[in-house]
Motif scaffolding. Sequence first.
Motif, PDB file in Angstrom:
ATOM      1  N   ALA A 263       5.639  11.732  -3.517  1.00  0.00           N
ATOM      2  CA  ALA A 263       4.420  11.812  -3.913  1.00  0.00           C
ATOM      3  C   ALA A 263       3.201  12.248  -3.205  1.00  0.00           C
ATOM      4  CB  ALA A 263       4.037  10.542  -4.909  1.00  0.00           C
ATOM      5  N   LEU A 264       3.375  11.253  -1.981  1.00  0.00           N
ATOM      6  CA  LEU A 264       2.351  11.804  -0.946  1.00  0.00           C
ATOM      7  C   LEU A 264       2.523  13.212  -0.124  1.00  0.00           C
ATOM      8  CD1 LEU A 264       1.846   8.135   0.421  1.00  0.00           C
ATOM      9  CD2 LEU A 264       0.068   9.486  -1.035  1.00  0.00           C
ATOM     10  N   GLY A 265       3.573  13.804  -0.328  1.00  0.00           N
ATOM     11  CA  GLY A 265       3.964  14.847   0.265  1.00  0.00           C
ATOM     12  C   GLY A 265       4.582  14.654   1.867  1.00  0.00           C
ATOM     13  N   PHE A 266       5.000  13.532   1.997  1.00  0.00           N
ATOM     14  CA  PHE A 266       5.303  13.245   3.331  1.00  0.00           C
ATOM     15  C   PHE A 266       6.695  13.327   3.693  1.00  0.00           C
ATOM     16  CE2 PHE A 266       1.798   9.627   3.655  1.00  0.00           C
ATOM     17  CZ  PHE A 266       0.866  10.749   3.786  1.00  0.00           C
ATOM     18  N   ARG A 267       7.279  13.687   4.892  1.00  0.00           N
ATOM     19  CA  ARG A 267       8.752  13.854   5.010  1.00  0.00           C
ATOM     20  C   ARG A 267       9.127  12.771   5.824  1.00  0.00           C
ATOM     21  NH1 ARG A 267       9.782  19.388   7.548  1.00  0.00           N
ATOM     22  NH2 ARG A 267      11.998  18.615   7.456  1.00  0.00           N
ATOM     23  N   PHE A 268       8.582  12.184   6.607  1.00  0.00           N
ATOM     24  CA  PHE A 268       8.858  11.160   7.722  1.00  0.00           C
ATOM     25  C   PHE A 268       8.367   9.740   7.501  1.00  0.00           C
ATOM     26  CE2 PHE A 268       8.665  15.495   9.611  1.00  0.00           C
ATOM     27  CZ  PHE A 268      10.145  15.592   9.608  1.00  0.00           C
TER      28      PHE A 268
ATOM     29  N   ILE B 207       7.091   7.720   9.798  1.00  0.00           N
ATOM     30  CA  ILE B 207       5.999   7.728  10.587  1.00  0.00           C
ATOM     31  C   ILE B 207       4.661   8.059   9.502  1.00  0.00           C
ATOM     32  CG2 ILE B 207       6.110   9.929  11.647  1.00  0.00           C
ATOM     33  CD1 ILE B 207       4.886   6.824  13.337  1.00  0.00           C
ATOM     34  N   GLU B 208       4.737   9.200   8.733  1.00  0.00           N
ATOM     35  CA  GLU B 208       3.572   9.453   7.989  1.00  0.00           C
ATOM     36  C   GLU B 208       3.197   8.263   7.191  1.00  0.00           C
ATOM     37  OE1 GLU B 208       4.130  14.292   7.454  1.00  0.00           O
ATOM     38  OE2 GLU B 208       5.677  13.021   6.781  1.00  0.00           O
ATOM     39  N   LEU B 209       4.402   7.732   6.514  1.00  0.00           N
ATOM     40  CA  LEU B 209       4.076   6.696   5.643  1.00  0.00           C
ATOM     41  C   LEU B 209       3.428   5.412   6.457  1.00  0.00           C
ATOM     42  CD1 LEU B 209       4.635   6.500   2.607  1.00  0.00           C
ATOM     43  CD2 LEU B 209       6.877   5.523   3.132  1.00  0.00           C
ATOM     44  N   ALA B 210       3.897   5.320   7.575  1.00  0.00           N
ATOM     45  CA  ALA B 210       3.462   4.315   8.280  1.00  0.00           C
ATOM     46  C   ALA B 210       2.020   4.542   8.451  1.00  0.00           C
ATOM     47  CB  ALA B 210       4.225   3.963   9.634  1.00  0.00           C
ATOM     48  N   ARG B 211       1.599   5.526   9.016  1.00  0.00           N
ATOM     49  CA  ARG B 211       0.148   5.758   9.162  1.00  0.00           C
ATOM     50  C   ARG B 211      -0.745   5.741   7.819  1.00  0.00           C
ATOM     51  NH1 ARG B 211       1.852  11.192  12.162  1.00  0.00           N
ATOM     52  NH2 ARG B 211       1.980  10.357  14.300  1.00  0.00           N
ATOM     53  N   PHE B 212       0.073   5.846   6.727  1.00  0.00           N
ATOM     54  CA  PHE B 212      -0.761   5.726   5.434  1.00  0.00           C
ATOM     55  C   PHE B 212      -0.884   4.347   5.183  1.00  0.00           C
ATOM     56  CE2 PHE B 212      -0.535   5.079   0.834  1.00  0.00           C
ATOM     57  CZ  PHE B 212      -1.475   5.987   0.382  1.00  0.00           C
ATOM     58  N   PHE B 213       0.005   3.535   5.137  1.00  0.00           N
ATOM     59  CA  PHE B 213       0.018   2.250   5.140  1.00  0.00           C
ATOM     60  C   PHE B 213      -0.843   1.402   6.541  1.00  0.00           C
ATOM     61  CE2 PHE B 213       3.348   2.891   2.122  1.00  0.00           C
ATOM     62  CZ  PHE B 213       2.524   2.540   0.819  1.00  0.00           C
ATOM     63  N   ARG B 214      -0.829   2.102   7.295  1.00  0.00           N
ATOM     64  CA  ARG B 214      -1.407   1.449   8.705  1.00  0.00           C
ATOM     65  C   ARG B 214      -0.374   0.203   9.251  1.00  0.00           C
ATOM     66  NH1 ARG B 214      -7.730   1.964   9.350  1.00  0.00           N
ATOM     67  NH2 ARG B 214      -8.038   3.831   8.176  1.00  0.00           N
ATOM     68  N   VAL B 215       0.834   0.497   9.183  1.00  0.00           N
ATOM     69  CA  VAL B 215       1.901  -0.450   9.666  1.00  0.00           C
ATOM     70  C   VAL B 215       2.823   0.438  10.779  1.00  0.00           C
ATOM     71  CG1 VAL B 215       1.907  -1.689   7.544  1.00  0.00           C
ATOM     72  CG2 VAL B 215       3.365   0.182   7.805  1.00  0.00           C
ATOM     73  N   SER B 216       3.552  -0.500  11.436  1.00  0.00           N
ATOM     74  CA  SER B 216       4.254   0.427  12.452  1.00  0.00           C
ATOM     75  C   SER B 216       5.723   1.082  11.622  1.00  0.00           C
ATOM     76  CB  SER B 216       5.101  -0.657  13.114  1.00  0.00           C
ATOM     77  OG  SER B 216       6.221  -1.751  12.675  1.00  0.00           O
ATOM     78  N   LYS B 217       6.071   2.000  12.468  1.00  0.00           N
ATOM     79  CA  LYS B 217       7.308   2.812  11.854  1.00  0.00           C
ATOM     80  C   LYS B 217       8.474   1.818  11.664  1.00  0.00           C
ATOM     81  CE  LYS B 217      10.249   6.861  13.048  1.00  0.00           C
ATOM     82  NZ  LYS B 217      11.616   5.985  13.183  1.00  0.00           N
ATOM     83  N   GLY B 218       8.562   1.133  12.522  1.00  0.00           N
ATOM     84  CA  GLY B 218       9.733   0.078  12.448  1.00  0.00           C
ATOM     85  C   GLY B 218       9.583  -0.767  11.194  1.00  0.00           C
ATOM     86  N   ALA B 219       8.425  -0.984  10.616  1.00  0.00           N
ATOM     87  CA  ALA B 219       8.342  -1.612   9.594  1.00  0.00           C
ATOM     88  C   ALA B 219       8.711  -1.028   8.354  1.00  0.00           C
ATOM     89  CB  ALA B 219       6.657  -2.346   9.276  1.00  0.00           C
ATOM     90  N   VAL B 220       8.420   0.524   8.260  1.00  0.00           N
ATOM     91  CA  VAL B 220       8.547   1.099   7.143  1.00  0.00           C
ATOM     92  C   VAL B 220      10.131   1.556   7.112  1.00  0.00           C
ATOM     93  CG1 VAL B 220       8.229   3.585   6.389  1.00  0.00           C
ATOM     94  CG2 VAL B 220       6.585   2.250   7.026  1.00  0.00           C
ATOM     95  N   SER B 221      10.795   1.642   8.343  1.00  0.00           N
ATOM     96  CA  SER B 221      12.344   1.852   8.586  1.00  0.00           C
ATOM     97  C   SER B 221      12.999   1.045   7.899  1.00  0.00           C
ATOM     98  CB  SER B 221      12.677   2.409   9.740  1.00  0.00           C
ATOM     99  OG  SER B 221      12.394   1.197  10.773  1.00  0.00           O
ATOM    100  N   GLN B 222      12.479  -0.306   7.913  1.00  0.00           N
ATOM    101  CA  GLN B 222      13.452  -1.603   7.427  1.00  0.00           C
ATOM    102  C   GLN B 222      13.267  -1.462   5.702  1.00  0.00           C
ATOM    103  OE1 GLN B 222      11.792  -5.109   8.729  1.00  0.00           O
ATOM    104  NE2 GLN B 222      12.511  -4.667  10.906  1.00  0.00           N
ATOM    105  N   TRP B 223      12.477  -0.745   5.115  1.00  0.00           N
ATOM    106  CA  TRP B 223      12.485  -0.361   3.586  1.00  0.00           C
ATOM    107  C   TRP B 223      13.604   0.478   3.414  1.00  0.00           C
ATOM    108  CZ3 TRP B 223       6.785   1.308   3.231  1.00  0.00           C
ATOM    109  CH2 TRP B 223       5.916   0.263   3.538  1.00  0.00           C
ATOM    110  N   ALA B 224      14.666  -0.118   2.198  1.00  0.00           N
ATOM    111  CA  ALA B 224      15.542   0.843   1.591  1.00  0.00           C
ATOM    112  C   ALA B 224      14.977   1.968   1.108  1.00  0.00           C
ATOM    113  CB  ALA B 224      16.392   0.042   0.777  1.00  0.00           C
ATOM    114  N   GLU B 225      15.613   3.302   1.000  1.00  0.00           N
ATOM    115  CA  GLU B 225      14.982   4.422   0.484  1.00  0.00           C
ATOM    116  C   GLU B 225      14.787   4.080  -1.005  1.00  0.00           C
ATOM    117  OE1 GLU B 225      14.123   7.462   1.606  1.00  0.00           O
ATOM    118  OE2 GLU B 225      14.177   6.648   3.533  1.00  0.00           O
TER     119      GLU B 225
END
Length: 64
Positions: free
Chosen positions: A11-16, A18-36
């Motif tokens: 929905a946000l047009g992101f591919r990675f 890291i982009e989602l992490a920046r949007f939420f202002r969290v670490s990439k590691g935190a986002v990578s723990q979320w299941a797809e």
Amino acid sequence: MDMTKRNVRQALGFRFDIELARFFRVSKGAVSQWAEDEPIPEVRQWQAKAKRPDLFGDESIKAA
């Protein structure tokens, strides 16, 4: 719309993560723990709705 990591990223047009992490202002590691295809943490769902009501507001969810 289910607020899964995959759906939010699309929905946000992101591919990675890291982009989602920046949007939420969290670490990439935190986002990578979320299941797809599982719902993202509830606090992040609220944050997405607040930051982008045009994409994630109640009306856009009903229309999906």
